[in-house]
Design a protein around this motif. Structure first.
Motif, PDB file in Angstrom:
ATOM      1  N   PRO A   1     -14.844  -4.737  -8.186  1.00 25.91           N
ATOM      2  CA  PRO A   1     -14.149  -3.678  -9.109  1.00 25.91           C
ATOM      3  C   PRO A   1     -13.437  -2.684  -8.089  1.00 25.91           C
ATOM      4  O   PRO A   1     -13.699  -2.218  -7.059  1.00 25.91           O
ATOM      5  N   GLY A   2     -12.391  -2.504  -8.753  1.00 27.06           N
ATOM      6  CA  GLY A   2     -11.319  -1.425  -8.321  1.00 27.06           C
ATOM      7  C   GLY A   2     -10.366  -2.007  -7.295  1.00 27.06           C
ATOM      8  O   GLY A   2      -9.503  -1.050  -6.510  1.00 27.06           O
ATOM      9  N   ALA A   3     -10.516  -3.253  -6.991  1.00 25.99           N
ATOM     10  CA  ALA A   3      -9.582  -3.882  -5.799  1.00 25.99           C
ATOM     11  C   ALA A   3      -8.315  -4.003  -6.517  1.00 25.99           C
ATOM     12  O   ALA A   3      -8.248  -4.180  -7.603  1.00 25.99           O
ATOM     13  N   PRO A   4      -7.392  -4.067  -5.752  1.00 25.50           N
ATOM     14  CA  PRO A   4      -5.912  -4.404  -6.376  1.00 25.50           C
ATOM     15  C   PRO A   4      -6.030  -5.717  -6.760  1.00 25.50           C
ATOM     16  O   PRO A   4      -6.657  -6.520  -6.631  1.00 25.50           O
TER      17      PRO A   4
END
Length: 143
Positions: free
Chosen positions: A34-37
């Protein structure tokens, strides 16, 4: 002459210095983070290490494609960081003569976020030599 690992993404041939490559691995799936590019496919475990995987189709702005038996992860080391590059296929090791390399045109470099640092002619075909630190987002890591 220097040794490079050749790989394909879409219909284009690419290469990166063999000295940066730790190994190649098959690709089954990655665990999303989650939240990764958007260009990060997730994490995989390879040879006992957790490795973030950059999907080069996404990174290069190409449409997603179904993974095949040829899909590979090219595991690279940049400084102390290890990352995987998800490519459509990777099987070739090639010698690239620095004299056969040219700088990509400025307009080309700007549109590819400077991911391509040179264009080489290898056995009558063009091969794009990639800038691994830029691809994995390490271009600002030293400062």
């Amino acid at each position: 002459m220097s040794l490079h690992v050749g790989f394909r993404v879409g219909t284009t041939d690419y290469a990166l210095p063999a000295a940066d490559v730790l190994h190649l691995d098959t690709f089954d799936a990655a665990t999303p983070v989650p939240g990764a590019p958007a260009y990060v496919a997730g994490l995989v475990q390879t040879r006992g290490k957790l490795v973030p995987v950059v999907d080069l189709r996404a990174r290069f702005g190409l449409a997603p494609a179904e993974r095949t038996l040829d899909s590979r992860i090219v595991v690279v080391r940049v400084g102390a960081r290890i990352a995987g590059l998800l490519v459509d296929s990777a099987r070739e090791v090639m010698q690239i003569d620095e004299a056969a390399c040219e700088q990509p045109p400025d307009v080309f470099r700007a549109r590819t976020n400077e991911f391509v640092k040179a264009v080489a002619t290898v056995t009558k075909r063009l091969v794009l030599v990639v800038d691994v630190p830029r691809i994995i987002g390490e271009e600002h890591s030293d400062g």
